[in-house]
Design a protein around this motif. Sequence first.
Motif, PDB file in Angstrom:
ATOM      1  N   PRO A  21       0.830  -1.215   0.000  1.00 17.45           N
ATOM      2  CA  PRO A  21       0.000   0.000   0.000  1.00 17.45           C
ATOM      3  C   PRO A  21       0.864   1.265   0.000  1.00 17.45           C
ATOM      4  O   PRO A  21       1.850   1.351   0.730  1.00 17.45           O
ATOM      5  N   GLY A  22       0.506   2.200  -0.847  1.00 17.07           N
ATOM      6  CA  GLY A  22       1.224   3.464  -0.911  1.00 17.07           C
ATOM      7  C   GLY A  22       2.449   3.459  -1.788  1.00 17.07           C
ATOM      8  O   GLY A  22       3.082   4.495  -1.966  1.00 17.07           O
ATOM      9  N   CYS A  23       2.805   2.316  -2.364  1.00 19.30           N
ATOM     10  CA  CYS A  23       3.986   2.237  -3.225  1.00 19.30           C
ATOM     11  C   CYS A  23       3.556   2.455  -4.680  1.00 19.30           C
ATOM     12  O   CYS A  23       2.804   1.647  -5.234  1.00 19.30           O
ATOM     13  N   PRO A  24       4.005   3.531  -5.320  1.00 18.16           N
ATOM     14  CA  PRO A  24       3.593   3.794  -6.700  1.00 18.16           C
ATOM     15  C   PRO A  24       4.050   2.721  -7.684  1.00 18.16           C
ATOM     16  O   PRO A  24       3.337   2.404  -8.632  1.00 18.16           O
ATOM     17  N   SER A  25       5.226   2.150  -7.460  1.00 14.23           N
ATOM     18  CA  SER A  25       5.718   1.100  -8.364  1.00 14.23           C
ATOM     19  C   SER A  25       4.824  -0.133  -8.282  1.00 14.23           C
ATOM     20  O   SER A  25       4.465  -0.729  -9.302  1.00 14.23           O
ATOM     21  N   CYS A  26       4.472  -0.522  -7.052  1.00 13.98           N
ATOM     22  CA  CYS A  26       3.597  -1.681  -6.870  1.00 13.98           C
ATOM     23  C   CYS A  26       2.218  -1.418  -7.479  1.00 13.98           C
ATOM     24  O   CYS A  26       1.626  -2.306  -8.095  1.00 13.98           O
ATOM     25  N   ALA A  27       1.712  -0.207  -7.310  1.00 11.62           N
ATOM     26  CA  ALA A  27       0.400   0.134  -7.870  1.00 11.62           C
ATOM     27  C   ALA A  27       0.426   0.026  -9.392  1.00 11.62           C
ATOM     28  O   ALA A  27      -0.511  -0.505 -10.002  1.00 11.62           O
ATOM     29  N   ASP A  28       1.489   0.514 -10.008  1.00 17.63           N
ATOM     30  CA  ASP A  28       1.624   0.432 -11.467  1.00 17.63           C
ATOM     31  C   ASP A  28       1.703  -1.019 -11.921  1.00 17.63           C
ATOM     32  O   ASP A  28       1.059  -1.418 -12.891  1.00 17.63           O
ATOM     33  N   LEU A  29       2.492  -1.829 -11.205  1.00 21.69           N
ATOM     34  CA  LEU A  29       2.615  -3.240 -11.575  1.00 21.69           C
ATOM     35  C   LEU A  29       1.296  -3.982 -11.397  1.00 21.69           C
ATOM     36  O   LEU A  29       0.940  -4.830 -12.222  1.00 21.69           O
ATOM     37  N   ALA A  30       0.547  -3.659 -10.358  1.00 19.85           N
ATOM     38  CA  ALA A  30      -0.752  -4.294 -10.136  1.00 19.85           C
ATOM     39  C   ALA A  30      -1.724  -3.921 -11.260  1.00 19.85           C
ATOM     40  O   ALA A  30      -2.496  -4.760 -11.735  1.00 19.85           O
ATOM     41  N   ARG A  31      -1.674  -2.659 -11.694  1.00 15.46           N
ATOM     42  CA  ARG A  31      -2.527  -2.217 -12.801  1.00 15.46           C
ATOM     43  C   ARG A  31      -2.151  -2.949 -14.085  1.00 15.46           C
ATOM     44  O   ARG A  31      -3.015  -3.455 -14.806  1.00 15.46           O
ATOM     45  N   ARG A  32      -0.846  -3.043 -14.354  1.00 12.32           N
ATOM     46  CA  ARG A  32      -0.373  -3.745 -15.556  1.00 12.32           C
ATOM     47  C   ARG A  32      -0.731  -5.226 -15.500  1.00 12.32           C
ATOM     48  O   ARG A  32      -1.097  -5.827 -16.517  1.00 12.32           O
ATOM     49  N   ARG A  33      -0.636  -5.830 -14.308  1.00 13.14           N
ATOM     50  CA  ARG A  33      -0.995  -7.243 -14.129  1.00 13.14           C
ATOM     51  C   ARG A  33      -2.466  -7.465 -14.455  1.00 13.14           C
ATOM     52  O   ARG A  33      -2.820  -8.404 -15.169  1.00 13.14           O
ATOM     53  N   ALA A  34      -3.320  -6.588 -13.948  1.00 16.80           N
ATOM     54  CA  ALA A  34      -4.763  -6.717 -14.195  1.00 16.80           C
ATOM     55  C   ALA A  34      -5.084  -6.554 -15.677  1.00 16.80           C
ATOM     56  O   ALA A  34      -5.899  -7.303 -16.235  1.00 16.80           O
ATOM     57  N   GLN A  35      -4.448  -5.590 -16.324  1.00 17.38           N
ATOM     58  CA  GLN A  35      -4.674  -5.381 -17.756  1.00 17.38           C
ATOM     59  C   GLN A  35      -4.219  -6.590 -18.563  1.00 17.38           C
ATOM     60  O   GLN A  35      -4.906  -7.020 -19.495  1.00 17.38           O
ATOM     61  N   ALA A  36      -3.071  -7.132 -18.225  1.00 19.24           N
ATOM     62  CA  ALA A  36      -2.544  -8.292 -18.947  1.00 19.24           C
ATOM     63  C   ALA A  36      -3.463  -9.498 -18.765  1.00 19.24           C
ATOM     64  O   ALA A  36      -3.782 -10.204 -19.736  1.00 19.24           O
ATOM     65  N   ALA A  37      -3.908  -9.742 -17.542  1.00 22.47           N
ATOM     66  CA  ALA A  37      -4.799 -10.875 -17.285  1.00 22.47           C
ATOM     67  C   ALA A  37      -6.132 -10.706 -18.006  1.00 22.47           C
ATOM     68  O   ALA A  37      -6.707 -11.680 -18.498  1.00 22.47           O
ATOM     69  N   ALA A  38      -6.601  -9.464 -18.112  1.00 17.91           N
ATOM     70  CA  ALA A  38      -7.891  -9.201 -18.763  1.00 17.91           C
ATOM     71  C   ALA A  38      -7.876  -9.555 -20.248  1.00 17.91           C
ATOM     72  O   ALA A  38      -8.908  -9.925 -20.809  1.00 17.91           O
ATOM     73  N   VAL A  39      -6.706  -9.467 -20.873  1.00 17.62           N
ATOM     74  CA  VAL A  39      -6.608  -9.798 -22.305  1.00 17.62           C
ATOM     75  C   VAL A  39      -5.983 -11.165 -22.534  1.00 17.62           C
ATOM     76  O   VAL A  39      -5.670 -11.530 -23.665  1.00 17.62           O
ATOM     77  N   GLY A  40      -5.766 -11.916 -21.448  1.00 20.34           N
ATOM     78  CA  GLY A  40      -5.243 -13.268 -21.586  1.00 20.34           C
ATOM     79  C   GLY A  40      -3.736 -13.363 -21.732  1.00 20.34           C
ATOM     80  O   GLY A  40      -3.222 -14.410 -22.112  1.00 20.34           O
ATOM     81  N   ASP A  41      -3.023 -12.282 -21.432  1.00 17.35           N
ATOM     82  CA  ASP A  41      -1.560 -12.301 -21.512  1.00 17.35           C
ATOM     83  C   ASP A  41      -1.012 -12.735 -20.155  1.00 17.35           C
ATOM     84  O   ASP A  41      -0.518 -11.937 -19.362  1.00 17.35           O
ATOM     85  N   TYR A  42      -1.097 -14.036 -19.893  1.00 18.38           N
ATOM     86  CA  TYR A  42      -0.714 -14.556 -18.583  1.00 18.38           C
ATOM     87  C   TYR A  42       0.793 -14.555 -18.375  1.00 18.38           C
ATOM     88  O   TYR A  42       1.258 -14.555 -17.242  1.00 18.38           O
ATOM     89  N   SER A  43       1.550 -14.504 -19.451  1.00 19.07           N
ATOM     90  CA  SER A  43       2.999 -14.382 -19.324  1.00 19.07           C
ATOM     91  C   SER A  43       3.344 -13.025 -18.710  1.00 19.07           C
ATOM     92  O   SER A  43       4.151 -12.932 -17.781  1.00 19.07           O
ATOM     93  N   GLN A  44       2.732 -11.972 -19.224  1.00 22.25           N
ATOM     94  CA  GLN A  44       2.975 -10.631 -18.684  1.00 22.25           C
ATOM     95  C   GLN A  44       2.436 -10.522 -17.260  1.00 22.25           C
ATOM     96  O   GLN A  44       3.074  -9.924 -16.400  1.00 22.25           O
ATOM     97  N   ALA A  45       1.276 -11.106 -17.003  1.00 19.15           N
ATOM     98  CA  ALA A  45       0.713 -11.081 -15.650  1.00 19.15           C
ATOM     99  C   ALA A  45       1.657 -11.789 -14.676  1.00 19.15           C
ATOM    100  O   ALA A  45       1.883 -11.312 -13.559  1.00 19.15           O
TER     101      ALA A  45
END
Length: 64
Positions: A21-45
């Motif tokens: 919580p409160g870490c901008p890098s972690c927040a960005d990675l969590a956002r990127r993980r969710a986007q990747a999983a949403a399009v089926g890019d499980y390697s990126q997730a």
Amino acid sequence: MSTTATSYRLQVPAVPPKPTPGCPSCADLARRRAQAAAVGDYSQASDCNIWIGRHDYHQPPISR
């Protein structure tokens, strides 16, 4: 000549790492993980999971 075939059984981690919580890098990675999983890019997730889990912010300070 002999070759050896190796098979690997990959499994999805039971619980993905939580961003700090409160870490901008972690927040960005969590956002990127969710986007990747949403399009089926499980390697990126999976890569995002590794980066979140290894992020230096999670490491306790070295005591001397």
